[in-house]
Design a protein around this motif. Structure first.
Motif, short mmCIF file in Angstrom:
data_model
loop_
_atom_site.label_atom_id
_atom_site.label_comp_id
_atom_site.label_asym_id
_atom_site.label_seq_id
_atom_site.Cartn_x
_atom_site.Cartn_y
_atom_site.Cartn_z
N THR A 155 -8.82 -3.00 -14.99
CA THR A 155 -9.40 -2.76 -13.72
C THR A 155 -9.85 -1.23 -13.93
OG1 THR A 155 -8.99 -2.95 -11.24
CG2 THR A 155 -7.48 -1.65 -12.70
N ALA A 156 -10.80 -0.50 -12.99
CA ALA A 156 -11.08 0.96 -12.94
C ALA A 156 -11.12 1.41 -11.31
CB ALA A 156 -12.35 1.09 -13.53
N LEU A 157 -11.01 2.53 -11.09
CA LEU A 157 -11.07 3.32 -9.99
C LEU A 157 -11.86 2.39 -8.80
CD1 LEU A 157 -10.46 6.93 -10.76
CD2 LEU A 157 -8.70 5.28 -9.46
N PRO A 158 -13.35 2.48 -9.13
CA PRO A 158 -14.16 2.20 -8.10
C PRO A 158 -13.68 0.62 -7.57
CG PRO A 158 -15.35 2.81 -9.88
CD PRO A 158 -14.07 2.94 -10.49
N MET A 159 -13.42 -0.06 -8.59
CA MET A 159 -12.83 -1.56 -8.30
C MET A 159 -11.58 -1.47 -7.29
SD MET A 159 -13.62 -4.75 -8.94
CE MET A 159 -13.18 -6.42 -8.62
N LEU A 160 -10.75 -0.64 -7.42
CA LEU A 160 -9.59 -0.72 -6.59
C LEU A 160 -9.97 -0.22 -5.12
CD1 LEU A 160 -6.95 0.83 -9.14
CD2 LEU A 160 -7.23 -1.33 -8.51
N ILE A 161 -10.92 0.85 -5.07
CA ILE A 161 -11.32 1.15 -3.76
C ILE A 161 -11.98 -0.02 -3.13
CG2 ILE A 161 -12.79 2.98 -2.59
CD1 ILE A 161 -12.58 4.80 -5.39
N TYR A 162 -13.04 -0.47 -3.92
CA TYR A 162 -13.56 -1.74 -3.43
C TYR A 162 -12.65 -2.69 -2.72
CZ TYR A 162 -15.97 -6.23 -3.38
OH TYR A 162 -16.49 -7.50 -3.09
N ASN A 163 -11.77 -3.30 -3.63
CA ASN A 163 -10.92 -4.05 -2.93
C ASN A 163 -10.07 -3.74 -1.99
OD1 ASN A 163 -8.01 -5.65 -3.58
ND2 ASN A 163 -9.74 -7.14 -4.50
N TRP A 164 -9.47 -2.51 -2.15
CA TRP A 164 -8.24 -2.13 -1.22
C TRP A 164 -9.13 -1.96 -0.01
CZ3 TRP A 164 -5.16 1.78 -4.72
CH2 TRP A 164 -4.46 0.95 -5.57
N SER A 165 -10.37 -1.41 0.16
CA SER A 165 -11.24 -1.35 1.59
C SER A 165 -11.17 -2.41 2.03
CB SER A 165 -12.52 -0.63 1.11
OG SER A 165 -12.53 0.54 0.75
N GLY A 166 -11.23 -3.51 1.71
CA GLY A 166 -11.51 -4.92 2.40
C GLY A 166 -10.22 -5.33 2.61
N PRO A 222 0.71 -1.31 0.07
CA PRO A 222 0.02 0.04 -0.09
C PRO A 222 0.88 1.12 -0.28
CG PRO A 222 -0.05 -1.03 2.00
CD PRO A 222 0.68 -2.05 1.12
N ALA A 223 2.08 1.20 0.21
CA ALA A 223 3.03 2.46 0.55
C ALA A 223 3.51 2.58 -0.94
CB ALA A 223 3.99 2.01 1.52
N THR A 224 3.53 1.99 -1.94
CA THR A 224 3.81 1.89 -3.01
C THR A 224 2.89 1.96 -4.27
OG1 THR A 224 4.97 0.00 -3.24
CG2 THR A 224 6.50 1.62 -2.46
N THR A 225 1.81 1.62 -3.91
CA THR A 225 0.90 1.23 -5.03
C THR A 225 0.26 2.29 -5.75
OG1 THR A 225 -1.00 -0.35 -5.65
CG2 THR A 225 -1.19 1.16 -3.66
N GLY A 226 -0.08 2.38 -6.82
CA GLY A 226 -0.60 3.49 -7.47
C GLY A 226 -2.14 3.11 -8.10
N VAL A 227 -2.77 4.13 -8.89
CA VAL A 227 -3.94 3.82 -9.44
C VAL A 227 -4.07 3.96 -10.96
CG1 VAL A 227 -5.28 4.27 -7.53
CG2 VAL A 227 -4.39 6.10 -8.99
N TRP A 228 -2.59 4.00 -11.55
CA TRP A 228 -2.66 4.23 -13.07
C TRP A 228 -3.50 3.40 -13.81
CZ3 TRP A 228 -2.43 7.23 -16.68
CH2 TRP A 228 -2.25 6.70 -18.03
N PRO A 229 -3.69 2.06 -13.76
CA PRO A 229 -4.65 1.28 -14.64
C PRO A 229 -5.90 1.64 -14.20
CG PRO A 229 -2.78 -0.08 -13.40
CD PRO A 229 -2.69 1.17 -12.67
N GLY A 230 -6.26 1.87 -12.94
CA GLY A 230 -7.54 2.34 -12.71
C GLY A 230 -8.15 3.51 -13.16
N LEU A 231 -7.20 4.56 -13.31
CA LEU A 231 -7.44 5.91 -14.25
C LEU A 231 -7.68 5.52 -15.49
CD1 LEU A 231 -5.05 8.74 -12.79
CD2 LEU A 231 -7.30 8.62 -13.05
N TYR A 232 -6.84 4.70 -16.16
CA TYR A 232 -6.86 4.43 -17.37
C TYR A 232 -8.23 3.83 -17.75
CZ TYR A 232 -6.13 1.64 -22.07
OH TYR A 232 -6.26 1.39 -23.28
N GLY A 233 -8.56 2.79 -16.83
CA GLY A 233 -9.65 2.07 -17.12
C GLY A 233 -11.07 3.03 -16.88
N SER A 234 -10.98 3.91 -15.98
CA SER A 234 -11.96 4.75 -15.89
C SER A 234 -12.20 5.86 -16.95
CB SER A 234 -11.89 5.62 -14.57
OG SER A 234 -12.14 4.75 -13.35
N PHE A 235 -10.94 6.27 -17.31
CA PHE A 235 -10.84 7.11 -18.73
C PHE A 235 -11.54 6.68 -19.95
CE2 PHE A 235 -8.95 8.81 -22.52
CZ PHE A 235 -9.08 10.15 -22.40
N ILE A 236 -11.34 5.19 -20.17
CA ILE A 236 -11.90 4.57 -21.30
C ILE A 236 -13.36 4.37 -21.03
CG2 ILE A 236 -11.76 2.58 -22.65
CD1 ILE A 236 -9.24 4.03 -23.04
#
Lengths: 306, 316, 376
Positions: free
Chosen positions: B258-269, B79-93
């Motif tokens: 992947t997309a942002l909401p999926m990351l938020i969902y998964n990471w929250s758990g 979690p200290a180094t993870t990013g959201v790039w693939p999620g941003l890309y997915g959400s953008f598309i």
């Protein structure tokens, strides 16, 4: 002399007319196709599900929701949805209605200009962010402190989270119906010497009642169809026993049962434990359709009246 | 009613008049109602405030230290180094897909229903009722639809669980909203504008193209922007389609996504490390903040557009 | 997406999210400086100190004493797609990150975890290079692979142990045997609210450890059916007896226990009642050691307590192997696949097993795995 031919325009115009008309019509008919596809997809999966369980309807009343054991107790997930939905509406109905009355009848235009966009912002909150909030704030800081439940993820937490999501829907639909009450009714009320409070509670709200009922029903439909908060904060991941109506117990809603079935498990993601999501989806589709249809009736009544 | 001399009672004339009009008693019931309504409104605003604060505070350890890195790094196991790039890309598309697919389709349907179709026709009635119902169908059911049609039937074209499938699913999901808001915008176009067009010999399509669509554009745009915001925030169709949360160094249109909401969902758990500084809660909050900013941006744009639209319509 | 366009795109997003970058350095330089991180595994130089579940590595990595195949290999560039078990996924992710880091972003590994069965389905359809698995491949799955011309090699990479746990205040229970666990937690135990309720059943199935059970409340906490740890537990403690007594397709625990997706909640539950009973993955038990009491397990060879040693040497019965299945067809065509597996089995790669919360396989079994890979 002006002939019919002239009025019909030139051939190019007419051809464009026919083509565009067909395109627009096809676009409008596409929505019918979407509905048919939804029904077909859900129906087909439901059929697969029933074939998978050998048409043994007993599994639908076996205790608890344990897809891998082929126990699909509908009562568990329906009661889960009812409990969570009720809590959500207990939060959203008074708050949403209060906001609506305030905005429609009391708020000075300057306050309104600020509050209304903020409420709309609330309407735009992604449900997954509210799910995060339910998990990381409502559960530990609110529910745990006040009720001290056995498990910090439970139906109350999910219900409160969904309630937050539904407030703006309740507020905006209620406000629409309150604003639809003609000003003449209010003026008549003031004219006979009624106070503002009397006018609002005895004249405006009764006049808007159909719309308010519609708002409540449509908001309830949203609360039952809301997925993420129930999945994240409801307490069970895909399976759990029947815990009755106690909101402090963890529970599964219909929507949470669906997402979990789609996710599957490391060992199992096929057959009835997966196909059941189509069956639950079909039930959910008809429940929300029913609620929305009743809601639309009430809206129509408001339209007719004024 | 006896006459009271203002001066004698030590009151101004206005006060006397007011007290006589209100029956002379303090309006306790009115005060209680007003206080209750204010409480409701303030509670609602407070909830929003607390929510934003919670997300901000949890996101702060990441967003204050490495916002750029967080946005451009790929997802990972720390979690200290993870990013959201693939999620941003997915959400953008997904946002782009909604724009490209549901806008033309939705606006075309709205034009047909408002300007072409006969409203007393049974099929038109059916379409209208159907669209209203579709708008109320829960997102998770659109997810099932997307999983079956785009994820399974059309796997050869979409690549199965891909960002293309997700974008198509979301486009179908928001279509009713686009149609309904576009219809409202088109309905608000003054009839005189159309008649003026017909009067100079324009065909219906020409009137639509040259007068109706331009006039209704801000209203249509409002609906479009709100639809994109909604599509960006929906998570359940992503779960249905199997957006991934493992490792995704490459972003493609037809591959795993992947997309942002999926990351938020998964990471929250995910469990936070014991005693660690930055945990998954922080990562989820940072991703949540990113999504919130996107969604708020779109919503604010919609509110701005609508206000402008209303002003134009009122001729101000 | 090419690196240059990605950089542009990232820059655009960063710029449009100025708000997110609250008080951050000027955003023009951000994409410039952060661009490498977009293509590399997260911050390569930083040690991963905040893993969700850290266990003490059994062997110190980087000492190079691993024997044949222990050295970190040269890595080819290319793409690898790993699917399969969500239980094994954390290991494959960490090795994937290592591959990305060591190759300077040339070896790109995509990892997903839809489940073992789903994984084999994709793998045998030729849609994935590697399939993670928490169980050996089934005959019909292998047949599908054969039908589609996919040849593969099975590689054991880690051990997943689980611990049966109770509250530290529970002094009455030190050891339980498999029949005893079946009596307390198996499908026939549904409704037992006290340990002593299970006595008749325990006698019937032949439990000897800690019987008769005390007359104390039996409160059960464990992972839900969705969890890989649930599968392991059923496999170890329930499946044999349930099949013998109830026939096939009854290999479940009792349904009336507090299941939770979050290990922390299970620990809280166990702490909340003095005579609680439950199970968690070994790694989590080890990390939370002082809050829990591990119950020794007897599977016919006497009571064995769960420790890293007993799990690694095979004496602790509640441990199962985790595998990766590598398509040799893909490995022959795509050097990146071979590189990734080489790295997986190197000392540096296999050390990621501990980071992910599992137990490393002992030297001899690691050597066997390496041999199997070398002989593909």
């Amino acid at each position: 002399m002006l002939t019919i031919e002239d009025l019909q325009g030139n051939r190019k115009q007419r051809r464009a007319e026919i083509v565009t008309r067909r395109i627009f019509q096809a676009a409008a008919l596409f929505s019918i196709l979407v509905s048919l596809l939804i029904l077909f997809v859900l129906g087909q999966g439901t059929w697969d599900f029933f074939v998978g369980i050998d048409w043994n309807f007993d599994v639908l009343t076996d205790t608890g929701w344990f897809p891998r054991r082929e126990r699909f107790d509908l009562r568990t997930i329906i009661v889960g949805s009812i409990v969570v939905g009720s809590i959500a509406m207990l939060v959203a109905a008074p708050l949403g209605l209060g906001v609506a009355i305030y905005l429609a009848e009391y708020a000075p235009s300057k306050v309104r200009a600020v509050v209304k966009p903020v409420i709309e912002l609330l309407a735009g909150l992604p449900s997954v962010v509210v799910g995060f909030f339910a998990l990381k704030f409502i559960a530990p800081e609110v529910v745990d402190r006040i009720f001290d439940p056995t498990q910090s993820r439970n139906m109350l937490v999910a219900g409160l989270g969904i309630g937050i999501l539904v407030i703006p829907i309740m507020a905006s639909l209620s406000e629409d119906s309150i604003s639809a009450v003609p000003g003449s009714l209010r003026e008549a009320s003031y004219g006979v010497g009624a106070k503002k409070v009397t006018t609002v509670t005895k004249i405006v709200l009764p006049a808007a009642i159909s719309g308010l009922v519609a708002a409540f029903i449509i908001a309830t439909s949203r609360a039952i169809g809301e997925t993420m908060v129930a999945t994240m904060a409801g307490g069970y991941d895909g399976s759990g026993p029947y815990n009755g109506f106690n909101p402090l117990e963890p529970g599964l809603t219909m929507t949470a049962a669906m997402t979990n079935a789609a996710g599957g498990t490391d060992a199992v993601k096929a057959g009835p434990p997966f196909d059941v999501l189509f069956f639950v989806g079909l039930l959910l589709f008809f429940i929300t359709l029913g609620l929305n249809t009743i809601g639309a009736r009430f809206v129509a009544r408001v339209r007719q009246k004024y | 009613m006896s006459l009271i001399t203002p001066g004698a009672a030590g009151k101004t004339a206005a006060e006397v008049t007011r007290s006589q009009l209100t029956g002379g008693k303090r309006d306790t019931a009115g005060l209680v109602l007003l206080v209750l309504l204010l409480l409701c409104t303030l509670t609602t605003l407070l909830i929003l405030g607390v929510l934003l604060q919670e997300v901000l505070v949890d996101a702060w350890p990441i967003m204050s230290e490495r916002p750029g890195d967080f946005l451009t790094s790929t997802i990972g196991s720390d979690p200290a180094t993870t990013g959201v790039w693939p999620g941003l890309y997915g959400s953008f598309i997904i946002g782009l897909g909604v724009l490209v697919l549901s806008v033309p389709l939705g606006v075309a349907a709205a034009i047909y229903l408002e300007d072409y179709a006969r409203h007393d026709h049974k099929i038109t009635q059916l379409i209208l009722v159907n669209i209203r119902n579709l708008a109320g169908v829960p997102a998770v059911i659109y997810g099932v639809l997307g999983l079956t049609i785009f994820g399974t039937w059309l796997k050869g074209i979409t690549g199965g669980s891909s960002v293309i499938s997700a974008a198509l699913t979301m486009a179908v999901l928001v279509l009713p909203v686009v149609i309904i808001t576009s219809m409202e915008a088109i309905r608000a176009v003054p009839q005189g504008l159309r008649e003026g067009g017909y009067g100079v010999g324009s065909s219906r399509w020409e009137v639509t193209r040259d007068h109706v669509i331009p006039y209704a554009a801000p209203g249509i745009l409002t609906g479009v922007v709100l639809s994109i915001a909604r599509a960006l925030g929906e998570a359940s169709p992503l779960i249905m389609l199997g957006a991934i949360t493992g490792l995704l160094p490459e972003t493609t249109l037809t591959g795993p996504f992947t997309a942002l909401p999926m990351l938020i969902y998964n990471w929250s758990g995910r469990p936070d490390p014991v005693g660690g500084d930055i945990g998954w809660t922080n990562a989820a909050a940072a991703a949540g903040l990113t999504l919130l900013i996107l969604v708020i941006f779109f919503n604010a744009a919609a509110i701005y557009l609508r206000n402008r639209f209303e002003r134009t319509r009122l001729g101000v | 997406m090419k690196a240059s366009t990605k950089r542009l795109f990232a820059g655009a997003i960063v710029a449009s999210l100025v708000v997110a970058a609250c008080g951050d350095d000027d955003e023009e330089s951000t994409p410039e400086t952060e661009a490498p991180a977009a293509t590399e595994a997260p911050a390569a130089t930083e040690p991963m100190t905040s893993e969700p579940m850290t266990t003490e590595p059994m062997t110190t990595d980087g000492e190079g004493g691993g024997g044949a195949g222990g050295e970190t290999p040269e890595l080819a560039s290319g793409n690898v797609f790993v699917t399969g078990s969500s239980t094994v996924e954390p290991i494959s992710i960490r090795v994937g990150e290592l591959a990305n880091e060591l190759s300077g972003g040339e070896l790109l590994v995509t990892v997903e975890g839809p489940g073992t069965g789903d994984g084999f389905q994709k793998f045998c359809a030729g849609e994935a290079d590697i399939s993670d698995a928490s169980r050996p491949i089934r005959e019909e799955e292998a047949q599908t692979c054969a039908d589609n011309g996919i040849e593969f090699v099975e590689l054991e990479v880690a051990i997943d142990g689980l611990s049966v746990i109770t509250n530290p205040n529970n002094s009455a229970i030190e050891c339980l045997d498999v029949p005893g666990l079946y009596a307390l937690l198996g499908p026939e135990s549904e409704g037992f609210g006290s340990w002593s309720d299970a006595n008749d059943l325990a006698a019937e199935v032949g439990a000897v450890q800690s019987v008769p059970f005390p007359d104390a409340p039996l409160v059960v906490f464990g992972p839900g059916e969705e969890s890989g740890t649930y599968d392991s537990f059923v496999e170890f403690a329930i499946a044999d007896l349930s099949e013998e007594r109830l026939g096939e397709d009854n290999d479940f625990t009792r349904a009336d226990y507090s299941s939770s997706p979050n290990d922390n909640l299970i620990v809280e539950g166990i702490e909340s009642a003095d005579t609680s009973l439950g199970w968690v993955g070994y790694a989590f038990f080890q990390a939370e050691g002082d809050r829990l009491k591990g119950i020794a397990v007897d599977a016919g060879d006497g009571c064995v307590a769960p420790t890293a040693e007993t799990i690694a040497d095979g004496s602790y019965p509640f441990a199962r192997s985790l595998y990766i299945y590598v398509s040799t067809t893909a490995a022959a065509e795509n050097p990146a696949v071979a590189s990734y597996v080489d790295l997986y089995l190197s000392d540096e790669g296999i050390a990621k097993v501990s980071d992910a919360g599992y137990v490393q396989i002992p030297e001899d079994r690691l050597a066997a795995t390496r041999d199997a890979w070398a002989a593909r």
